[in-house]
Design an enzyme around this catalytic site. Structure first.
Site, PDB file in Angstrom:
ATOM      1  N   ASP A 100     -14.166   2.115  19.489  1.00  0.00           N
ATOM      2  CA  ASP A 100     -15.117   2.989  20.165  1.00  0.00           C
ATOM      3  C   ASP A 100     -16.479   2.337  20.356  1.00  0.00           C
ATOM      4  O   ASP A 100     -17.110   2.499  21.402  1.00  0.00           O
ATOM      5  CB  ASP A 100     -15.279   4.291  19.370  1.00  0.00           C
ATOM      6  CG  ASP A 100     -14.019   5.157  19.425  1.00  0.00           C
ATOM      7  OD1 ASP A 100     -13.233   4.980  20.368  1.00  0.00           O
ATOM      8  OD2 ASP A 100     -13.826   5.993  18.530  1.00  0.00           O
ATOM      9  N   GLY A 101     -16.944   1.588  19.342  1.00  0.00           N
ATOM     10  CA  GLY A 101     -18.244   0.941  19.460  1.00  0.00           C
ATOM     11  C   GLY A 101     -18.277  -0.086  20.574  1.00  0.00           C
ATOM     12  O   GLY A 101     -19.257  -0.176  21.331  1.00  0.00           O
ATOM     13  N   GLU A 136     -23.567  11.049  23.657  1.00  0.00           N
ATOM     14  CA  GLU A 136     -24.521  12.007  23.111  1.00  0.00           C
ATOM     15  C   GLU A 136     -25.864  11.373  22.793  1.00  0.00           C
ATOM     16  O   GLU A 136     -25.972  10.162  22.565  1.00  0.00           O
ATOM     17  CB  GLU A 136     -23.980  12.666  21.838  1.00  0.00           C
ATOM     18  CG  GLU A 136     -24.005  11.805  20.597  1.00  0.00           C
ATOM     19  CD  GLU A 136     -22.881  10.819  20.475  1.00  0.00           C
ATOM     20  OE1 GLU A 136     -23.152   9.652  20.119  1.00  0.00           O
ATOM     21  OE2 GLU A 136     -21.722  11.187  20.730  1.00  0.00           O
ATOM     22  N   ASP A 177     -29.769  18.985   9.555  1.00  0.00           N
ATOM     23  CA  ASP A 177     -29.647  17.532   9.475  1.00  0.00           C
ATOM     24  C   ASP A 177     -29.850  16.891  10.835  1.00  0.00           C
ATOM     25  O   ASP A 177     -30.114  15.690  10.924  1.00  0.00           O
ATOM     26  CB  ASP A 177     -28.269  17.140   8.936  1.00  0.00           C
ATOM     27  CG  ASP A 177     -28.133  17.383   7.438  1.00  0.00           C
ATOM     28  OD1 ASP A 177     -29.151  17.721   6.796  1.00  0.00           O
ATOM     29  OD2 ASP A 177     -27.019  17.245   6.907  1.00  0.00           O
ATOM     30  N   THR A 221     -15.657  14.975  22.279  1.00  0.00           N
ATOM     31  CA  THR A 221     -14.639  14.564  21.311  1.00  0.00           C
ATOM     32  C   THR A 221     -15.168  13.485  20.364  1.00  0.00           C
ATOM     33  O   THR A 221     -14.383  12.885  19.626  1.00  0.00           O
ATOM     34  CB  THR A 221     -13.388  14.037  22.036  1.00  0.00           C
ATOM     35  OG1 THR A 221     -13.774  13.040  22.994  1.00  0.00           O
ATOM     36  CG2 THR A 221     -12.669  15.168  22.753  1.00  0.00           C
ATOM     37  N   ALA A 222     -16.470  13.249  20.390  1.00  0.00           N
ATOM     38  CA  ALA A 222     -17.064  12.222  19.531  1.00  0.00           C
ATOM     39  C   ALA A 222     -17.909  12.895  18.443  1.00  0.00           C
ATOM     40  O   ALA A 222     -17.414  13.724  17.691  1.00  0.00           O
ATOM     41  CB  ALA A 222     -17.893  11.260  20.386  1.00  0.00           C
ATOM     42  N   TYR A 223     -19.191  12.569  18.341  1.00  0.00           N
ATOM     43  CA  TYR A 223     -20.058  13.090  17.285  1.00  0.00           C
ATOM     44  C   TYR A 223     -20.146  14.615  17.342  1.00  0.00           C
ATOM     45  O   TYR A 223     -20.134  15.299  16.313  1.00  0.00           O
ATOM     46  CB  TYR A 223     -21.441  12.457  17.431  1.00  0.00           C
ATOM     47  CG  TYR A 223     -22.367  12.615  16.241  1.00  0.00           C
ATOM     48  CD1 TYR A 223     -21.940  13.213  15.046  1.00  0.00           C
ATOM     49  CD2 TYR A 223     -23.676  12.145  16.297  1.00  0.00           C
ATOM     50  CE1 TYR A 223     -22.791  13.340  13.969  1.00  0.00           C
ATOM     51  CE2 TYR A 223     -24.531  12.268  15.222  1.00  0.00           C
ATOM     52  CZ  TYR A 223     -24.088  12.872  14.061  1.00  0.00           C
ATOM     53  OH  TYR A 223     -24.934  13.007  12.985  1.00  0.00           O
ATOM     54  N   PHE A 262     -17.957  16.711  18.249  1.00  0.00           N
ATOM     55  CA  PHE A 262     -16.729  17.271  17.670  1.00  0.00           C
ATOM     56  C   PHE A 262     -16.817  17.276  16.149  1.00  0.00           C
ATOM     57  O   PHE A 262     -16.475  18.268  15.498  1.00  0.00           O
ATOM     58  CB  PHE A 262     -15.533  16.440  18.140  1.00  0.00           C
ATOM     59  CG  PHE A 262     -14.219  16.865  17.555  1.00  0.00           C
ATOM     60  CD1 PHE A 262     -13.491  17.895  18.117  1.00  0.00           C
ATOM     61  CD2 PHE A 262     -13.700  16.218  16.441  1.00  0.00           C
ATOM     62  CE1 PHE A 262     -12.272  18.292  17.585  1.00  0.00           C
ATOM     63  CE2 PHE A 262     -12.484  16.600  15.898  1.00  0.00           C
ATOM     64  CZ  PHE A 262     -11.768  17.636  16.468  1.00  0.00           C
TER      65      PHE A 262
END
Length: 308
Positions: free
Chosen positions: A80-81, A158, A187, A198-200, A202
């Protein structure tokens, strides 16, 4: 009199820290070269790849705005990165990105390591479609909405406003379309695209949004409040997160790659990006099937819709 057709070129971006990625790059590049497709690689990766620059068809280019000039496709090998790094190249150049996943989930990827032969054949035949994904434009102001912009950035997945230290919560006020929504300690807050749902977002408890839906998401992270629910807004909305003056400083992350410190009192504004990221698609399977496959969701017992 016959003329030689113009040479086709693809740009190859690789996670050089993974042995599997290096081997995949060697196999992929070798197959493309045999098919008459030139392979261009960035100079900072060339020495680490098993592709000597003297090999015919291999082009080594220095960093700069014209790295992908005249390239028809950007192929990214990694997790992903690496795919998000590839998105930076894709957005800047307008060249479609085709991701080959060598990591875990890889929602941005269109193929896996075992699909390299198919990737080559489809690229050679130009048998792929290109779709555009919404991005975010991000601005930071040191103060209220009338203060000067001190940072501009962008994101595909995001933009997240987060606390900088573990000891104390971040106190924020959220805003949509110029009107306040609520204030809470947390936070952080994630502002995401459908691609980033579907990333952070999610992981923070946000909804999964189908990529063809045009919308923006705002998802609080570990908020201490009665009303701190994920929200889905119109694609033309402007989202804002104001860090309160009495709170510790925070930090802004764009796709987990680009970051800037947020002093107390900073204001982060997020809106639909002016420049999309173009993705090359090999498969037109429904997003539902991709979701089930990527998260290994249990579907045993499904009997299907009635056929009439």
């Amino acid at each position: 009199m016959t003329t030689t057709p113009p040479e086709r070129t693809v740009f190859l971006l690789t996670h050089t820290g993974r042995r599997a990625a290096l081997r995949s790059a060697e196999l992929l590049a070798g197959s493309l070269l045999r098919e008459g497709v030139a392979v261009r690689v960035p100079a900072d990766e060339a020495a680490l790849l098993p592709l000597p620059d003297q090999r015919p068809g291999v082009q080594v280019v220095e960093p700069g705005g014209e790295q992908l000039e005249e390239c028809e496709l950007l192929i990214v090998l990694g997790g992903d990165g690496t795919l998000l790094r590839g998105a930076e190249f894709a957005r800047a150049s307008g060249v479609p990105m085709l991701g080959v996943n060598l990591g875990r989930v890889g929602f941005l990827a269109e193929a896996d390591r075992d699909d390299l032969d198919e990737v080559v054949s489809r690229v050679v035949a130009r048998d792929y479609e290109v779709e555009e994904r919404m991005t975010l434009d991000v601005e930071v102001r040191n103060g209220g909405p009338d203060a000067d912009v001190c940072y501009r950035g962008w994101a595909l997945n995001e933009a997240s406003v987060e606390k900088a230290s573990r000891e104390r919560m971040l106190e924020v006020v959220t805003e949509v379309d110029g009107r306040p929504v609520t204030r809470f300690g947390c936070d952080g807050v994630v502002c995401a695209t459908p691609t980033g749902s579907t990333a952070y977002a999610f992981s923070a408890g946000g909804p999964v949004v189908w990529p063809e839906v045009e919308a923006l998401l705002m998802v609080p992270i570990s908020a201490h409040a009665l009303f701190a629910k994920p929200m889905v807004t119109a694609p033309g909305s402007v989202l804002a997160v104001e860090v309160q003056p009495q709170t510790p400083h925070g930090v802004l992350w764009c796709d987990g790659r680009r970051t800037v410190e947020l002093p107390p009192g900073a204001r982060v504004e997020v809106r639909r990006g002016a420049v999309p990221v173009r993705l090359a698609r090999l498969h037109r399977a429904p997003f539902t099937d991709r979701l089930v496959a990527k998260f290994a969701l249990p579907v045993a017992g499904w009997r299907g819709a009635a056929h009439r």
